[in-house]
Structure formats: structure tokens, C-alpha cells
Design a protein around this motif. Structure first.
Motif, short mmCIF file in Angstrom:
data_model
loop_
_atom_site.label_atom_id
_atom_site.label_comp_id
_atom_site.label_asym_id
_atom_site.label_seq_id
_atom_site.Cartn_x
_atom_site.Cartn_y
_atom_site.Cartn_z
N GLY A 130 -25.59 2.55 -19.39
CA GLY A 130 -25.08 3.01 -20.67
C GLY A 130 -25.79 4.26 -21.17
N LEU A 131 -26.95 4.55 -20.63
CA LEU A 131 -27.69 5.75 -21.03
C LEU A 131 -27.90 6.71 -19.86
CD1 LEU A 131 -30.48 4.25 -23.33
CD2 LEU A 131 -28.40 5.42 -24.01
N ARG A 132 -27.43 6.33 -18.71
CA ARG A 132 -27.70 7.10 -17.50
C ARG A 132 -27.20 8.54 -17.58
NH1 ARG A 132 -26.47 9.29 -13.10
NH2 ARG A 132 -26.93 8.70 -10.99
N GLN A 176 -22.89 10.26 -29.89
CA GLN A 176 -23.99 10.26 -30.85
C GLN A 176 -24.84 8.99 -30.84
OE1 GLN A 176 -24.50 13.29 -32.33
NE2 GLN A 176 -26.48 12.40 -32.80
N PRO A 177 -24.27 7.78 -30.89
CA PRO A 177 -25.13 6.58 -30.91
C PRO A 177 -26.01 6.46 -29.66
CG PRO A 177 -22.88 5.99 -31.50
CD PRO A 177 -22.85 7.42 -31.06
N ARG A 178 -25.43 6.71 -28.49
CA ARG A 178 -26.23 6.64 -27.26
C ARG A 178 -27.24 7.77 -27.20
NH1 ARG A 178 -22.84 6.81 -22.36
NH2 ARG A 178 -21.51 8.12 -23.61
N LEU A 179 -26.87 8.91 -27.71
CA LEU A 179 -27.77 10.06 -27.73
C LEU A 179 -28.98 9.77 -28.62
CD1 LEU A 179 -28.13 12.95 -26.75
CD2 LEU A 179 -26.84 13.72 -28.72
N GLU A 180 -28.75 9.17 -29.78
CA GLU A 180 -29.86 8.82 -30.68
C GLU A 180 -30.79 7.80 -30.01
OE1 GLU A 180 -27.86 7.57 -34.23
OE2 GLU A 180 -27.24 9.64 -34.71
N ARG A 181 -30.21 6.83 -29.34
CA ARG A 181 -31.02 5.83 -28.63
C ARG A 181 -31.85 6.49 -27.53
NH1 ARG A 181 -28.75 1.09 -24.94
NH2 ARG A 181 -30.71 0.08 -24.47
N HIS A 197 -17.84 -1.14 -30.57
CA HIS A 197 -18.93 -0.54 -31.34
C HIS A 197 -18.43 0.68 -32.11
CE1 HIS A 197 -22.95 0.61 -32.45
NE2 HIS A 197 -22.70 1.84 -32.01
N SER A 198 -17.59 1.52 -31.48
CA SER A 198 -17.10 2.70 -32.16
C SER A 198 -16.11 2.33 -33.28
CB SER A 198 -16.46 3.68 -31.18
OG SER A 198 -15.31 3.13 -30.62
N ASP A 199 -15.36 1.23 -33.11
CA ASP A 199 -14.46 0.76 -34.17
C ASP A 199 -15.25 0.24 -35.35
OD1 ASP A 199 -12.30 1.44 -32.61
OD2 ASP A 199 -11.83 -0.61 -31.99
N PRO A 223 -17.42 3.86 -37.18
CA PRO A 223 -16.67 5.11 -36.95
C PRO A 223 -17.52 6.33 -37.33
CG PRO A 223 -15.83 3.97 -38.88
CD PRO A 223 -16.86 3.07 -38.24
N VAL A 224 -17.28 7.42 -36.61
CA VAL A 224 -17.98 8.67 -36.87
C VAL A 224 -17.26 9.35 -38.03
CG1 VAL A 224 -18.61 10.92 -35.92
CG2 VAL A 224 -18.66 8.89 -34.46
#
Length: 192
Positions: free
Chosen positions: A102-104, A76-81, A183-185, A188-189
Motif C-alpha cells: 500500500g506504500l510501495r 494524499q493519505p498514503r503520502l502523509e503516512r 477509505h476515500s468515501d 473525501p478530499v
């Protein structure tokens, strides 16, 4: 090692670039400089691998995004970016997302989710895949050339050069994974 590279090199490039790729492509470019592979073959295999890999991710984003996002909430975070970048720079992103570390992988998925028309995505994906394959394949080849200039007979240092390239790539990958984990820690989702 020489026989292994000659026997499976192009297939390894194709599969490696289908999955992700810069490391395998730079190593293959270096192998081309050493004469184990042909640079044109390396570039063609990388072009095909990355093109089909990104077409697959585009399709998955277009048709199966809800299912995959439920199974992979950490995207989700990379997808939003990636979606922010797509909204602002759609054509540029289609051409250059392979260069966005990281977004490839997530960007073609995001492009599919965004319902970018396939007739628009395909030509830009083809151009971007070709530029990427030429750039990184040539970078590996030039790396070998540079080593030769500084070290003379590269044959003596060949294994060390391959090991150094692999070590540098693995270090970069580990740093990326550690940062992603941190970052995920920290973010958290939420569970539904």
C-alpha cells in the motif's frame, strides 16, 4: 504457455516489477523452479525493473510533486503516512519500502518530495531493490519446491498452481482497492 514464458518471461518480469511487481516476481520464481526461466535471470530482471521504477517515482516526487498531487489527490493519505515514516525511519524506509504493501509506489515519490539527497537514496535503493528481488524471486521458487514435496509431479498441477497464484494475488489486489475506495468515501478530499 511454456513457449510464451520462455520467450517473454524476463521482459514481463522487468516491466511488471517496474510497475509494481510482487505477483509477477513470485510467478516468475515459480516458472524458474519449473525450468522455464533461470532464477538468476528472474532476479536480475526484477532488480532492474524495480530499481528504475523507484528511481522514476523518486524523480517525479523531487521535480513534479505539485503537478502530480493536483491530478491525484487520492495519494494524499498514503503520502502523509509515508512522510511520517520517512521522518522517523529514513534509512530503514529507503531499504524496506518495497515490503510495505500500500506504500510501495508512493514512498519513493515521498522520498523525492522530502528532498532526500540523491547520493543517499541511490545506494539504499540499490540495496533494497536487490534484497526485494532475491526475496520474492526465491519465494516463488520455494513455492514450486514446496508444491513438489507435497504433490510429487508438479507438471500435472502446473496450470492450477499458476492459476492459484494469480487468483490469490488478484484477490489481495481487489481487497486493497475496495478498502482504498471505502477509505476515500469516508474521507473525501475537499475541492479547492
Amino acid at each position: 504457455m511454456e513457449l510464451w514464458i520462455q520467450q517473454f518471461g524476463y521482459l514481463a518480469v522487468l516491466v511488471g516489477t517496474f510497475l509494481e511487481g510482487e505477483t509477477i516476481l513470485v510467478l516468475a520464481g515459480f516458472a524458474a523452479h519449473r525450468g522455464y526461466l533461470h532464477l538468476s535471470g528472474v532476479i536480475i530482471a526484477a532488480f532492474i525493473g524495480t530499481l528504475f521504477g523507484d528511481q522514476l517515482f523518486f524523480y517525479l516526487g523531487w521535480k513534479h510533486s505539485d503537478y502530480l498531487l493536483k491530478r491525484r489527490p487520492h495519494w494524499q493519505p498514503r503520502l502523509e503516512r509515508a512522510q511520517r515514516l520517512i521522518r522517523n525511519y529514513q534509512i530503514s524506509i529507503m531499504l524496506g519500502f518495497r515490503f510495505l504493501y500500500g506504500l510501495r509506489t508512493i514512498t519513493p515519490f515521498a522520498l523525492g518530495m522530502s528532498k532526500v539527497p540523491l547520493r543517499l537514496f541511490i545506494p539504499f535503493n540499490v540495496i533494497g531493490a536487490l534484497v526485494w528481488a532475491v526475496f520474492f524471486g526465491s519465494a516463488g521458487y520455494l513455492f514450486g519446491r514446496t508444491l513438489e514435496i507435497f504433490l510429487g509431479d508438479v507438471k500435472r498441477y502446473e496450470r492450477w498452481a499458476f492459476a492459484a497464484l494469480i487468483a490469490i494475488s488478484l484477490t489481495g489486489w481487489v481487497i486493497y482497492l475496495v478498502r482504498r475506495k471505502r477509505h476515500s468515501d469516508q474521507n473525501p478530499v475537499p475541492k479547492a
